[in-house]
Design an enzyme around this catalytic site. Structure first.
Site, PDB file in Angstrom:
ATOM      1  CD  GLU A   1      44.544  31.633  -0.831  1.00  0.00           C
ATOM      2  OE1 GLU A   1      45.348  32.334  -0.221  1.00  0.00           O
ATOM      3  OE2 GLU A   1      43.393  31.371  -0.402  1.00  0.00           O
TER       4      GLU A   1
ATOM      5  CE  LYS B   1      38.465  18.086  -0.147  1.00  0.00           C
ATOM      6  NZ  LYS B   1      39.602  17.148   0.046  1.00  0.00           N
ATOM      7  N   GLY B   2      38.250  24.518  -2.298  1.00  0.00           N
ATOM      8  CA  GLY B   2      38.913  25.680  -2.901  1.00  0.00           C
ATOM      9  C   GLY B   2      40.216  25.260  -3.559  1.00  0.00           C
TER      10      GLY B   2
ATOM     11  N   GLY C   1      37.431  33.006 -11.872  1.00  0.00           N
ATOM     12  CA  GLY C   1      36.302  32.355 -12.524  1.00  0.00           C
ATOM     13  C   GLY C   1      35.124  32.071 -11.619  1.00  0.00           C
TER      14      GLY C   1
END
Ligand code: FES
Ligand code: FES
Lengths: 323, 161, 444
Positions: free
Chosen positions: A285, A281-282, A48
């Site tokens: 994962e 933030k990512g 996304g």
């Protein structure tokens, strides 16, 4: 007999590449129809990124989300991006998009100022219109201002600051925007067949700032089910370490189906990162980093025997129960 | 040796000369340009190639093309009605039910069959309907959400089936 | 500004195209005159390709080109200085390694041509078990040995050290004051990315010799660089398009189909598509490598971890690629998100005769978390302590310093643990509910 057990796990994951320096860029051009072209080098694999980057561009420019056209994933069209890995796009490409949009916005306001007989600092853009804060009468559609001006565009580039470790100690402040997560799983194990029913999975992740909660939930749910496969089903070398009897189709390499999934309760926590766009933030994962140990533990908890090897298949459960 | 295959795809007649070993998926994708059905495994395991044959969902990768002689095939491209997306297509979009989108056409076709047969499915019915459709991205939750939303839609019946 | 856009549940960009079946993935593209590629793969896991005869295959009607290692301008690819993988191999290091490639009018003809290629291989002993591969006298996967050698520093990868090592504090001190020592060894299997879309590339040559590569790359810019090195072409002569990708998870972080499709397109002057079957994907593509991770912890009876000694071994398969980075992020996190004063972490990357293990969602950290969290649960069980409490009292807080020297900020572990407990319907006792990630005031 059916036995229930619960398991918990926690984890962390750094956003973008350790040590920094991985660059992404963005270019924004405003069109005389009031829309904007967002040029990117970043690839959306389904997580996304294109959507959240378009959201950021629209937000900064003050134009509707559906006025953004994204042109990406083509080296002949978009600028450089270091790639889709390390949960980095929202964070790194996001900062590049915000910078590009801010430059384009400034460029537009300066071009519109003489048209509206105002100074650029008094002007604002909202819902596709340029308005003067001081004088509500003075306003102009973005489309008109762009049409009457030379090219309105903005450039953005961002790389997380280089934080290389010290050469002698090998240590340093290498991470960027660590995200945090935790999961609790509940399973029911059939001790006669070794079959496991993953009943529930509750999890919470720190997204810094969820730019699009619907997409963050998608990552959490998808990550949970991928981790379920890793905990319970998947092995590429069933006779590891040899390469014998390798699965060759999806009927011998089994990934979870809709029939296998648990009830997933997901919570998004927001602990902003100082450098991420809007604190983001990512999240890509970390969502697959936490659930599998929780599921594995729930199985061990249910049967009262430790199995320190995933996937925990029915066969391993039955063998462990015989020991 | 080629044989003439005459059938309809999404309501329009199609005539193609096909060999006896060609699959329906090959014919749809490579000959007729209906690339909505995806090639995910070619062994009947992933469901990405699902299409409807006379209203029944089949894995087109393990369906010999010649077996659909005279039949009506519906692909994901044929579910829209009057230029409007099928309620499932809209619901998938509204509820974030597709991520990479590779499994999406097969999922939607499988669920379209469900809604035809059972206009008021529960979540477990939806799960069962997509039991043979793999998705590696979404964890299926939002797909089931979308199916339930589409089932509540007043126009849940789609295009030619 | 339209502030409501940040944090809004906006619908996916292009989502309706997905639902309508209109998104064009690489295999949905066709080009006039397009040829299909197939690849001959090694039947053995280790050996030398002594001779290859492609004349019969080339003579088969419908075959446009057959290429072998001799046709690859620079027969080595991979990221930057660590590039070590041949496009078409002569020194074979895993079963299924590509040896030759055919472009033909269709896949059936290409497959038939593969059967006409004659190969003469001198098979050699292979090694699959990383522990065996680490032992003296093991068959060598690569001439230089079976261990990746690390530099003094994570970004100077090539060096002399047999493992990446991160130490902080003093293990001796930690173990000396422990109430008990708790050990565990954890193993996790290799896993396939299993993105629903298999590897595929369509390479389209232009009359001027330039090339457009329709790929499914997670980073088209870097892959173009790698591809241009193989082709020995200037980067501006190659355009890389990765328009729609049917899932990645790390499986499209390494080039799979591009070099062969590009070489055949340049050789024939025609568009060439190479799509992998699911079987090829499962047997020969990159995957999450297997790990074996040993923990030895010095623990107090009230649940503090005084010292942690970890040794991790990663089965890297036959090539280096991003494996070293995976070891780095693994070693940086395997001690877990817990404040521990004395730590030693050793990470080994071992070559075996398997397809290369590469990146997958969670890149070394996923496997670290499995081992570390399982160890935490073992500790909780041995101490008779609530595993949630064990985590909360050890959880990282703002200002803590990780074994690799990173000083933590914007930490939220305590909070996400509390929130997870709430989501699971677990009521925490007041003292645990009152905790936060605020910087510690006392010592650990
Ligand atoms: S492609 Fe037909 S079931 Fe997978
Ligand atoms: S959305 Fe990617 S496989 Fe389902």
């Amino acid at each position: 007999m059916k036995k229930r057990g619960i398991g918990i796990a926690a984890g962390m994951y750094g956003t973008a590449v350790m040590g920094g320096g991985d660059k992404s860029m963005a270019v924004i051009e405003l069109r005389p129809d009031g829309g904007a072209d967002l040029l990117l080098g970043s690839v959306d694999l389904g997580q996304g990124s294109t959507t959240v980057l378009a959201q950021m561009a629209a937000h900064e420019l003050g134009i509707p989300y559906d006025c953004i056209s994204v042109h990406a994933m083509d080296t002949a069209v978009g600028p450089f991006c270091a790639g889709t890995w390390g949960s980095r796009l929202t964070y790194v490409a996001g900062n590049a998009v915000v910078a590009a949009a801010r430059e384009a916005r400034q460029c537009l306001l300066e071009a519109a100022a003489p048209l509206l007989k105002a100074s650029a600092v008094e002007l604002d853009i909202s819902e596709g219109k340029i308005v003067s804060r001081g004088n509500p009468e003075a306003s102009m559609p973005v489309a008109e201002a762009v049409f009457k001006s030379p090219l309105i565009a903005g450039r953005g580039s961002y790389a997380p600051p280089m934080r290389l470790p010290d050469f002698t100690t090998g240590k340093g402040n290498c991470f960027h925007a660590l995200a945090w997560g935790a999961a609790i799983a509940e399973v029911e194990v059939d001790t006669e067949t070794g079959e496991v029913d993953l009943l529930r999975l509750a999890c919470a992740y720190d997204a810094g700032r969820a730019i699009n909660p619907m997409l963050v939930e998608g990552q959490i749910q998808g990550g949970a089910v991928m981790a379920q496969g890793q905990a319970m089903l998947e092995q590429l070398y069933p006779c590891y370490p040899t390469v014998d009897s390798q699965p060759q189709t999806f009927h011998d390499y089994i990934i979870p189906t809709a029939m296998d999934i648990p009830g997933i309760e997901c919570r998004i926590h927001e602990c902003p990162s100082p450098e991420g766009p809007y604190g983001a933030k990512g999240i890509g994962e970390i969502t697959a980093v936490v659930p599998h140990p929780a599921i594995a533990e729930a199985i061990c908890n249910a049967i009262g025997v430790r199995i320190d090897e995933i996937p925990i298949t029915p066969e391993k459960i039955l063998r462990a129960l015989q020991r | 040796m080629k044989y003439m295959l005459s059938f309809t795809v999404n309501g329009a007649p199609a005539d193609v000369a096909v060999g006896p070993t060609e699959t329906l998926l090959d014919v749809l994708r490579d000959r007729l340009g209906f690339t909505g059905a995806k090639r995910g495994c070619e062994t009947g395991d992933c469901g990405a190639c699902t299409v409807l044959v006379d209203g029944r969902s089949v894995r087109s990768c393990i369906t010999l093309a010649l077996t659909v002689q005279g039949k009506a095939v519906t692909t994901v491209e044929g579910l829209a009605r009057d230029g409007k997306p099928h309620p499932l297509q809209q619901a998938f979009h509204d509820h974030g039910a597709s991520q990479c989108g590779f499994c999406t056409p097969g999922m939607i076709v499988s669920l379209a069959e469900l809604l035809e047969k059972n206009p008021e499915p529960c979540r477990d019915d939806a799960r069962a309907a997509i039991a043979g459709n793999l998705c590696r991205c979404t964890g299926y939750v939002k797909i089931i959400d979308a199916a339930m939303a589409a089932a509540r839609s007043p126009h849940k019946k789609g295009g030619p089936a | 500004m339209s502030p409501e856009l940040i944090g809004a549940r906006m619908k996916r960009y292009g989502g309706l195209d997905h639902a309508a079946g209109r998104t064009q993935f690489v295999d949905d593209l066709r080009a006039p005159g397009m040829l299909a590629a197939k690849v001959l793969r090694s039947p053995v896991a280790k050996g030398d390709l002594l001779h290859i005869d492609t004349s019969a295959a080339r003579g088969l009607p419908g075959v446009a080109a057959v290429i072998t290692a001799a046709d690859v301008p620079h027969n080595i690819y991979g990221p930057g200085r660590l590039a070590d993988q041949p496009v078409l191999a002569q020194a074979i290091r895993f079963r299924g390694e590509p040896l030759a490639a055919v472009a033909a009018i269709d896949e059936d003809t290409a497959r038939e041509a593969l059967e006409l290629i004659r190969i003469d291989i001198r098979e050699q002993p292979a090694v699959f078990d990383p522990l065996e591969a680490m032992a003296d006298g093991a068959p060598k996967v690569r001439p230089e040995g079976n261990l990746f050698l690390f530099g003094p520093h994570p970004f100077m990868y090539a060096g002399e050290k047999p493992c990446r090592e991160i130490c902080s504090g003093s293990l001796e001190q930690g173990f000396a004051s422990a109430d008990r020592i708790i050990e565990g060894e954890y193993r996790q299997a290799s896993v396939e990315h299993a993105a629903l879309e298999p590897q595929c590339c369509l390479a389209v040559p232009a009359p001027d010799g330039s090339l457009t590569v329709h790929t499914m790359s997670q980073h088209p810019w870097l892959h173009r660089m790698e591809l241009c090195a193989v082709l020995q072409m200037a980067p501006h002569r190659v355009r890389s398009v990765s328009t729609a990708v049917g899932g990645g998870f790390g499986g499209k972080s390494d080039m799979h189909a591009d070099p062969v499709a590009a070489l055949l397109a340049l050789k024939t002057g025609r568009p060439v598509k190479w799509r992998w079957t699911r079987q090829e994907e499962l047997l020969y593509s990159t995957h999450r490598g297997a790990w074996r991770i040993r923990f030895r912890d010095a623990v107090t009876n009230d649940g503090r971890i005084l010292a942690r000694d970890v040794r991790s071994i990663r089965d890297g398969g036959a090539y280096a690629c991003y494996n070293y980075g995976c070891i780095e992020s693994h070693c940086s996190t395997v001690a877990g998100p817990y404040a521990i004063a004395n730590v030693r972490i050793q990470g080994y990357l071992v070559y075996t005769n398997k397809p290369p293990a590469m990146t997958m969602r969670g890149f070394g950290v996923n496997e670290a978390a499995y081992a570390c969290e399982s160890q935490m649960n073992r500790i909780a069980a041995e101490l008779g302590m609530d595993p949630l409490e064990l985590r909360l009292i050890n959880a990282y807080r703002n200002g803590d310093i990780m074994p690799n020297g990173h000083r933590l900020e914007s930490v939220a572990l305590v909070e996400v643990l509390q929130e997870t407990a709430r989501a699971a319907g677990i009521e925490l006792p007041a003292h645990l509910q009152a905790m936060s990630s605020q910087a510690r005031t006392g010592d650990l």
